[in-house]
Design an enzyme around this catalytic site. Structure first.
Site, PDB file in Angstrom:
ATOM      1  N   CYS A 235       0.872  -1.191   0.000  1.00 16.87           N
ATOM      2  CA  CYS A 235       0.000   0.000   0.000  1.00 16.87           C
ATOM      3  C   CYS A 235       0.895   1.224   0.000  1.00 16.87           C
ATOM      4  O   CYS A 235       0.976   1.954   0.983  1.00 16.87           O
ATOM      5  CB  CYS A 235      -0.891   0.012   1.228  1.00 16.87           C
ATOM      6  N   GLY A 237       0.914   4.117  -1.529  1.00 20.82           N
ATOM      7  CA  GLY A 237       0.421   5.495  -1.601  1.00 20.82           C
ATOM      8  C   GLY A 237       1.341   6.349  -2.442  1.00 20.82           C
ATOM      9  O   GLY A 237       1.795   5.932  -3.511  1.00 20.82           O
ATOM     10  N   GLY A 239       4.270   7.096  -1.618  1.00 22.57           N
ATOM     11  CA  GLY A 239       5.635   6.581  -1.558  1.00 22.57           C
ATOM     12  C   GLY A 239       6.492   7.040  -0.394  1.00 22.57           C
ATOM     13  O   GLY A 239       7.705   6.838  -0.419  1.00 22.57           O
ATOM     14  N   GLY A 240       5.885   7.613   0.643  1.00 25.24           N
ATOM     15  CA  GLY A 240       6.690   8.049   1.784  1.00 25.24           C
ATOM     16  C   GLY A 240       7.584   6.930   2.303  1.00 25.24           C
ATOM     17  O   GLY A 240       8.802   7.102   2.449  1.00 25.24           O
ATOM     18  N   LYS A 241       6.985   5.775   2.547  1.00 22.99           N
ATOM     19  CA  LYS A 241       7.785   4.670   3.097  1.00 22.99           C
ATOM     20  C   LYS A 241       8.586   3.979   2.007  1.00 22.99           C
ATOM     21  O   LYS A 241       9.667   3.461   2.266  1.00 22.99           O
ATOM     22  CB  LYS A 241       6.892   3.688   3.855  1.00 22.99           C
ATOM     23  N   ASP A 290      -6.168  -8.914  -6.152  1.00 20.04           N
ATOM     24  CA  ASP A 290      -6.461 -10.279  -6.587  1.00 20.04           C
ATOM     25  C   ASP A 290      -6.230 -10.426  -8.084  1.00 20.04           C
ATOM     26  O   ASP A 290      -6.674  -9.598  -8.860  1.00 20.04           O
ATOM     27  CB  ASP A 290      -7.907 -10.641  -6.239  1.00 20.04           C
ATOM     28  N   ASP A 308       1.144  -1.089   4.739  1.00 18.28           N
ATOM     29  CA  ASP A 308       0.874   0.180   5.427  1.00 18.28           C
ATOM     30  C   ASP A 308      -0.607   0.458   5.167  1.00 18.28           C
ATOM     31  O   ASP A 308      -0.978   1.184   4.255  1.00 18.28           O
ATOM     32  CB  ASP A 308       1.780   1.272   4.852  1.00 18.28           C
ATOM     33  N   CYS A 361      -1.597   4.026  10.925  1.00 16.35           N
ATOM     34  CA  CYS A 361      -1.449   5.266  11.697  1.00 16.35           C
ATOM     35  C   CYS A 361      -2.722   5.432  12.528  1.00 16.35           C
ATOM     36  O   CYS A 361      -3.338   6.483  12.552  1.00 16.35           O
ATOM     37  CB  CYS A 361      -1.168   6.469  10.812  1.00 16.35           C
TER      38      CYS A 361
HETATM   39  C1  LIG Z   1      -1.791   4.623   4.867  1.00 18.24           C
HETATM   40  S1  LIG Z   1      -1.942   4.860   3.165  1.00 18.24           S
HETATM   41  C2  LIG Z   1      -0.315   4.514   2.571  1.00 18.24           C
HETATM   42  C3  LIG Z   1       0.730   5.575   2.854  1.00 18.24           C
HETATM   43  C4  LIG Z   1       2.061   5.285   2.223  1.00 18.24           C
HETATM   44  N1  LIG Z   1       2.531   3.942   2.469  1.00 18.24           N
HETATM   45  C5  LIG Z   1       3.125   6.267   2.672  1.00 18.24           C
HETATM   46  O1  LIG Z   1       3.991   5.936   3.481  1.00 18.24           O
HETATM   47  O2  LIG Z   1       3.089   7.392   2.183  1.00 18.24           O
HETATM   48  C6  LIG Z   1      -2.845   3.454   2.668  1.00 18.24           C
HETATM   49  C7  LIG Z   1      -2.887   3.209   1.177  1.00 18.24           C
HETATM   50  O3  LIG Z   1      -3.560   1.979   0.957  1.00 18.24           O
HETATM   51  C8  LIG Z   1      -4.116   2.047  -0.320  1.00 18.24           C
HETATM   52  N2  LIG Z   1      -5.093   0.937  -0.444  1.00 18.24           N
HETATM   53  C9  LIG Z   1      -6.357   0.869  -0.037  1.00 18.24           C
HETATM   54  N3  LIG Z   1      -6.887  -0.333  -0.335  1.00 18.24           N
HETATM   55  C10 LIG Z   1      -5.919  -1.044  -0.932  1.00 18.24           C
HETATM   56  C11 LIG Z   1      -5.843  -2.350  -1.497  1.00 18.24           C
HETATM   57  N4  LIG Z   1      -6.887  -3.166  -1.472  1.00 18.24           N
HETATM   58  N5  LIG Z   1      -4.682  -2.744  -2.050  1.00 18.24           N
HETATM   59  C12 LIG Z   1      -3.617  -1.927  -2.062  1.00 18.24           C
HETATM   60  N6  LIG Z   1      -3.619  -0.673  -1.557  1.00 18.24           N
HETATM   61  C13 LIG Z   1      -4.764  -0.247  -1.005  1.00 18.24           C
HETATM   62  C14 LIG Z   1      -4.686   3.436  -0.398  1.00 18.24           C
HETATM   63  O4  LIG Z   1      -4.843   3.857  -1.732  1.00 18.24           O
HETATM   64  C15 LIG Z   1      -3.623   4.239   0.352  1.00 18.24           C
HETATM   65  O5  LIG Z   1      -2.728   4.833  -0.540  1.00 18.24           O
END
Ligand SMILES: C[S@@+](CC[C@H](N)C(=O)[O-])C[C@H]1O[C@@H](n2cnc3c(N)ncnc32)[C@H](O)[C@@H]1O
Length: 430
Positions: A235, A237, A239-241, A290, A308, A361
């Protein structure tokens, strides 16, 4: 003497009006607001602080102000911003707006009949979330919520792909007039004081840092990505992590960064060149997790799978005040179902000594410990890797839960965002 000028109050009200009208987050509105573009650093920071304070206090101010919030959004926004200033003692009442005195605002809250409703309004949360915090933290709930209402520190991550050390970054920033100092827990984290805009420094242009809360940096530490290994950031997002993982791996090995959100993935691609990371492969999950062959093939051979997870965001209210009201009990239920599905999928991929790192978070046990416990019940072949085993006692104990198992961070204790991470692997004996 009022430190907060009329200009700052006016600009903050403009931003708050847009947040109310469009339902957009404070950060998103401020990032591109034309009225904020030409401002000096001091003024811009003052507007941002006042906006965050007002939006964070919204559920409380709405109760305390009642009918005084009638009328068009522009007027409502002005009343709210003024009330936030009166509430904190930064402005006295004046006849131009129907805002009661500080004492009257406090009395309005004290007069709320039910104890439950009074607690929720006082801490600017919906009733059900007030309940959840009290169930999770008992007598400490008010303290945790007070921590979430404090202004967030400005924290950077030294990008060790572009600077030799955190101290080198601090030296560069200081030479450019930025008051920078090392943070407490993460060896890459730097706090910035004052209002100087760090994004207008050459250190930023040169990619020497990213803005990132210390909690997220600690999550990457807990992930302990092996340099030269394979890491899935499921996950990712924007790309912070991902960028922090790539740097921790010293640009070796491979990071597959996936997300279902196209806009956030575009942002990650935009950030990559400045960061100097060239071991990252962004891969959008257009049809979800999936049936994505690229994802499954990588995941089965990954050393780490970082989830994340999408969550309530209850730990990040200091930066995203609108998250206080963005979710309801039903939304939380849906979120928990997604979290469990992501965990199940990742558990199915796990092989050998690979690890899942499940992070949120959130400060709510339902999204954190309960999710891990439920997964362990569904999957008897998995076990928790204690944080102390990964980081050693000295580093792990101050940042973990009392049992030393999980990364567990609270704004009121650690000064970081509220954050949780659990590390899991397959049982060796199975
Ligand atoms: C907490 S944020 C991620 C922040 C990111 N890792 C960072 O450090 O900047 C959660 C992310 O999960 C993604 N997300 C939600 N459902 C998902 C899924 N089924 N599969 C993959 N990513 C998903 C969202 O689009 C969102 O970007």
């Amino acid at each position: 003497v009022n430190e907060i000028s009329r200009d700052v109050e006016h600009l903050a009200a403009e931003v708050v009006r847009e947040c109310l009208q469009d339902g957009r987050g404070a950060g998103a509105v401020m990032a591109r607001h034309p009225l904020l573009q030409g401002l000096g650093d001091d003024q811009k920071a003052a507007v941002a602080r006042l906006v965050v304070r007002t939006v964070g206090a919204l559920p409380r101010l709405q109760v305390a102000l009642g009918d005084r919030l009638a009328g068009p959004a522009a007027r409502r926004a002005r009343v709210l911003v003024r009330a936030a200033l009166v509430e904190s003692g930064d402005r006295e009442v004046s006849p131009d707006l129907p805002v009661p005195s500080r004492g009257e605002l406090q009395s309005a809250l004290a007069a709320i009949p039910g104890e439950r409703e009074r607690f929720a309004a006082t801490h600017a949360v919906p009733g059900w979330l007030g309940d959840a915090f009290r169930a999770a933290f008992g007598d400490e709930a008010a303290h945790v919520l007070a921590g979430l209402a404090e202004p967030a520190p400005r924290t950077l991550r030294a990008n060790l792909l572009r600077v030799g050390s955190r101290d080198e970054l601090i030296g560069r920033l200081r030479a450019e007039g930025v008051d920078a100092a090392p943070a407490r827990f993460a060896a890459t984290a730097v706090h910035v004081r004052g209002t100087r805009d760090v994004f207008r420094t050459t250190a930023f242009a040169d990619g020497c840092f990213e803005q990132q809360d210390e909690a997220s940096q600690l999550a990457v530490l807990a992930t302990a990505p092996p340099p030269g290994g394979r890491v899935l950031d499921l996950c990712c997002g924007s790309g912070g992590k991902t960028l922090a993982l790539a740097a921790a791996m010293r640009n070796r090995g491979a990071v597959l960064a996936t997300d279902v959100h196209a806009g956030r993935m575009r942002e990650l691609r935009r950030r990559l060149p400045r960061s100097g990371a060239d071991n990252v492969r962004p891969h959008e999950l257009a049809d979800g997790i999936d049936g994505d062959a690229t994802l499954a093939a990588f995941a089965r051979r990954a050393d780490r799978i970082l989830i994340d997870a999408p969550c309530s965001g209850t730990g990040s209210w200091r930066r995203r005040p609108e998250a206080r009201t963005a979710i309801d009990a039903r939304g939380l239920g849906e979120m928990r179902a997604t979290q469990a599905a992501l965990l199940d999928r990742a558990a199915g991929w796990l092989a050998g000594s690979a690890r899942i790192v499940y992070a949120t978070c959130s400060l709510l046990p339902d999204e954190n410990e309960r999710q891990v416990e439920a997964l362990l019940e569904r999957r008897g072949d998995l076990e928790v890797v204690r944080l102390a085993e990964i980081l050693g006692n000295e580093v792990a104990l101050p940042i973990s839960d009392p049992a030393g198992a999980f990364l567990s961070l609270r704004p009121d204790r650690h000064g970081t965002d509220g954050f949780f991470a659990a590390v899991l692997r397959r049982r060796r004996s199975v």
